[in-house]
Structure formats: structure tokens, C-alpha cells
Scaffold this active site. Structure first.
Site, PDB file in Angstrom:
ATOM      1  N   GLY A   7      -3.437   3.580 -18.336  1.00  0.00           N
ATOM      2  CA  GLY A   7      -3.607   3.694 -16.892  1.00  0.00           C
ATOM      3  C   GLY A   7      -3.516   5.126 -16.412  1.00  0.00           C
ATOM      4  O   GLY A   7      -2.597   5.864 -16.786  1.00  0.00           O
ATOM      5  N   GLU A 170      -3.791   0.253   8.649  1.00  0.00           N
ATOM      6  CA  GLU A 170      -4.709   1.394   8.675  1.00  0.00           C
ATOM      7  C   GLU A 170      -6.168   0.938   8.708  1.00  0.00           C
ATOM      8  O   GLU A 170      -6.993   1.526   9.422  1.00  0.00           O
ATOM      9  CB  GLU A 170      -4.434   2.280   7.459  1.00  0.00           C
ATOM     10  CG  GLU A 170      -3.091   2.981   7.559  1.00  0.00           C
ATOM     11  CD  GLU A 170      -2.646   3.700   6.293  1.00  0.00           C
ATOM     12  OE1 GLU A 170      -1.667   4.464   6.360  1.00  0.00           O
ATOM     13  OE2 GLU A 170      -3.280   3.490   5.250  1.00  0.00           O
ATOM     14  N   ASP A 300       3.788   0.785 -10.563  1.00  0.00           N
ATOM     15  CA  ASP A 300       3.718  -0.529  -9.923  1.00  0.00           C
ATOM     16  C   ASP A 300       3.968  -1.682 -10.874  1.00  0.00           C
ATOM     17  O   ASP A 300       4.355  -2.770 -10.448  1.00  0.00           O
ATOM     18  CB  ASP A 300       2.338  -0.715  -9.272  1.00  0.00           C
ATOM     19  CG  ASP A 300       2.155   0.162  -8.045  1.00  0.00           C
ATOM     20  OD1 ASP A 300       3.127   0.794  -7.623  1.00  0.00           O
ATOM     21  OD2 ASP A 300       1.028   0.210  -7.512  1.00  0.00           O
TER      22      ASP A 300
END
Length: 434
Positions: A7, A170, A300
Site C-alpha cells: 500500500g 465537504e 487505517d
């Protein structure tokens, strides 16, 4: 020491950069894409404010001149923790050996098992998905010009955003500003008083992880922009044309954007016993996967319980980057055989923020306990995001786009690329007839 990093998000890229050109390490960075994606600005790509290339940075360029970091493209199909190998889908026999494995595979959209949402809603966890949203958003307005059925017109002009966290807030604010400043000039034939933007939040407030003041202000700003905010509201079903809510009400909409949750991307080969809430891998205070001495998880995908964070840390970029930095320092100490000096991870929360629209943002700083709202918070938000973007060129183009948008009240990237088209699932609404 052969280090394989799965990743190239905030965690993986930060770790690779910290180990770059450090003697004693051979680093292989594996990712599906050849670029790093700046996720906090996906919503601006989706709403035509930024080009996708502005928030993407080529991985190989980040390691020009590197003596020890190599990039390999592909999706990790499986990890063999007994043979210390990673298998990649690039070819039938592609395998990468490691001494140390770092899983930094990030998170993906969590639909919480709702198959209808998987089929019909639009997630926004990659640049490609942001472009799909932009395509459908603009295409719906093109379709609205030619429909003659009032019900179908209502669906085309109604946008539902599920999830009242920073992404949802947002995105809702950005679409509302398009409705106010841009779309009436692009489509003078449409009556944009009929356009509805809904933000649905399952909890009692927007920006649930931020302060009460930020939650209150963000909802107030959204409502000023014309967004209908519904809290304590959960989507039960969505067939592609109608949204069924937990209170029995329905919203007619041909576009639902899902920003309600994330789950960790756990590669095959990790025991189910190590998987915690949110599909995250259990790690100790050193980010070592429990029971595995040479396998780490950061960002995460990592689930770490600490006294301050008994339910693990928030899945945000600062956590990922701080974990990567500490792990790099610890690996250097292990390589120098001074492992007694390695340190436990402790997250230093510098604050959180979200922007709602032009001159409208909220910022919380925990120590000292401060809150900012409005124009000053908006400037802070812009400054910090510019710092985090990789590459001087990218920062320049993002900043110039923001300046032009601010001065002209316009966005110049309203382009429909058919290769990013996602076929309509449940109902075909283009060219609807009476």
C-alpha cells in the site's frame, strides 16, 4: 533487511520515504496504482474543482535516485506468513520474499452488508470513483434537459449523500456551491430551485468525531447553502430511483453518494482471529501484528487499543503518518540491534477540521482547547492541505485552481469522460417519457 510494504497511501508512502536510501534496508513498495492519491481532496475532483492529476503523485518520481526502494504494481492476492512471501496478481508466479512485512493497505468503503447500496450507490475512495461521481453528476443535468416526466426530472435533480462525516459534509457543501454559482449559468434551461441536496447522518449530529460547536456550525453552514440535513436518519433501501429511510419516508433520487463508513483492506493470509471491528488487523503498541514477530500493520488497516483510544485510533491521515514515522525509527533500531530502545506508539492529536464551502470551515485544536469557524478556519484548512500535498507542481496547480475558483465563482473542469461511466443499475431514467 528485506522490507515489503503493501500500500502506498499516507502510511505506506511515509514509511518508504523514511527508509529511503538508508543502508541495511531493501524496500519493495507494492500498490495497485503507480501513484499516491491525496484522499482528502477527492470531493473536489468529484465536483470539478480540481483535476485528478492535481491530487495524484507518481510513486516512481517520489523515489528518483533511490538506491534501495523499488516499486511493484499489482494487487496482493495472498500473504504466506510461514514462507515469508507475498503473492501479487501481476503474473502466475509473482512472489516477493520479505524479512519484514508491513501491511499499509488502507481502507475501502463499508456498505455494512447492504447489497442494494453496493449495486446502486456511488462510493468515493479512489480517484476513479471520484471521476465516476463527476461524470454521473454532470450527465444527470444533461439528461434533465431532455426528460418530459416531472417525476424523473425530480430524481435527476435530487442528490443524496449518506454520511455526515468530513467527506459527506465537504461534498454536500461543494455541490451546493455548484448549484448556487455554476450550474444556473451552464444550464439556463433548468429550474435549479427544484434541485435538492440531502445529507443523511445516522448519528445525532454531523462531524460526530469533532466538537459540539463544530457540529453545530457545520450544519448551520450547510443549511445556509441550501442543503437539507437529516440526522438520526439511516438508509434502509435504495433501488436506484428511491431511497427508503428508517422512518418510512422516501426520497426520490437517481444519485446516492455513500460516505458513511470504511473498513480495512485486509489481504488474504491473515487469520480471522486477528481481525477486529471495522475489518482491521489487531496490533500491539509497536504496530506488530499480534503473534507475528516480523509482520506489522499501520494506518487505517491497523487496530491498536491504548488507554487514550480503547477502541483504536481514528482512521485519518495523521495517525497513519505518525505510525509510519515511529515504525521506521523502530525498524532502524532493530536493524542496528538496539531493539531495547524501540518506542511504543502514542498518537499526538494536532486537531481536526472540515470545510463546508467558500469562507466556511471548522477547526478543532485539542491542546490548548480551541475552536475556529468561518473564514479564518477556512484559511487554516487550505494551508494545511497544501502542505500535505506531494510535489511543488501539484501544490502550485491546486493553489492556482483555488484562487481562480475563488475569484471567478467558477470551476473549469466540468468535463464528461465516458470511460468513467458507471452504468445505471436499477432504473433507466435518461430520455424518460410520460
Amino acid at each position: 533487511m528485506k522490507v515489503v510494504i503493501i500500500g502506498a497511501g499516507f502510511a505506506g508512502l511515509q514509511l518508504a520515504r523514511k527508509l529511503n536510501n538508508h543502508a541495511g534496508f531493501e524496500v519493495t513498495l507494492v500498490d495497485k496504482f503507480n501513484y499516491h492519491q491525496f484522499q482528502p481532496l477527492f470531493y473536489q475532483v468529484a465536483t470539478s474543482a480540481l483535476d485528478a492529476s492535481n491530487i495524484s503523485f507518481p510513486l516512481r518520481k517520489a523515489f528518483h535516485g533511490s538506491k534501495n526502494v523499488r516499486i511493484r504494481l499489482g494487487k496482493v492476492e495472498q500473504i504466506d506468513i510461514h514462507e515469508n512471501k507475498v503473492y501479487v496478481d501481476t503474473c502466475d508466479s509473482c512472489e516477493i520474499e520479505y524479512d519484514v512485512l508491513v501491511i499499509a493497505s488502507g481502507a475501502d468503503t463499508n456498505f455494512f452488508g447492504n447489497t442494494q447500496m453496493i449495486e446502486n450507490a456511488f462510493p468515493m475512495k479512489s480517484t476513479t470513483e471520484a471521476l465516476q461521481i463527476r461524470h454521473r453528476l454532470l450527465q444527470n443535468f444533461e439528461d434533465a434537459l431532455i426528460v418530459t416526466n416531472e417525476k424523473e426530472l425530480k430524481k435527476l435533480l435530487s442528490i443524496v449523500i449518506v454520511g455526515g462525516g468530513p467527506t459527506g459534509v465537504e461534498l454536500a457543501g461543494s455541490i451546493a456551491e455548484m448549484k448556487r454559482y455554476v450550474l444556473p449559468k451552464d444550464y439556463p434551461d433548468l429550474d435549479f430551485s427544484k434541485m435538492k441536496i440531502f445529507l443523511l447522518e445516522g448519528g445525532p449530529k454531523t462531524l460526530g468525531a469533532m466538537s459540539e460547536k463544530s457540529a453545530e456550525q457545520s450544519q448551520q453552514y450547510l443549511e445556509q447553502l441550501g442543503v437539507t440535513v437529516l440526522v438520526n436518519t439511516i438508509v434502509k433501501e435504495y433501488d436506484g430511483g428511491n431511497v427508503l429511510l428508517n422512518n418510512g419516508e422516501t426520497i426520490a433520487s437517481s444519485m446516492v453518494i455513500w460516505a458513511a463508513g470504511v473498513k480495512g483492506n485486509v489481504p488474504e493470509g491473515i487469520s480471522e482471529e486477528l481481525i477486529a471491528r471495522g475489518n482491521r488487523i489487531r496490533v500491539d503498541r509497536y504496530n506488530t501484528v499480534l503473534g507475528l514477530k516480523n509482520v506489522y500493520a499501520i494506518g487505517d488497516v491497523a487496530y491498536m487499543e491504548t488507554p487514550q483510544y480503547p477502541k483504536s485510533h481514528p482512521q485519518v491521515a495523521p495517525v497513519a503518518m505518525q505510525q509510519a514515522k515511529l515504525l521506521a525509527d523502530n525498524l532502524k533500531k532493530i536493524e542496528r540491534k538496539t531493539s531495547r530502545q524501540i518506542k511504543e506508539f502514542e498518537y499526538y492529536d494536532k486537531g481536526s477540521m472540515a470545510t463546508v464551502g467558500r469562507n466556511l470551515a471548522v477547526v478543532d485544536i485539542p491542546k490548548p482547547k480551541l475552536h475556529f469557524g468561518g473564514f479564518f478556519a477556512w484559511l487554516i484548512w487550505m494551508f494545511l492541505h497544501l502542505i500535505l500535498i506531494l510535489g511543488v507542481k501539484n501544490r502550485f496547480f491546486v493553489f492556482m485552481n483555488w484562487v481562480v475558483n475563488y475569484v471567478t465563482y467558477d470551476q473549469s473542469l466540468r468535463l464528461i469522460f465516458n470511460q468513467f461511466n458507471r452504468p445505471k443499475r436499477a432504473v433507466e431514467i435518461a430520455r424518460a417519457k410520460v
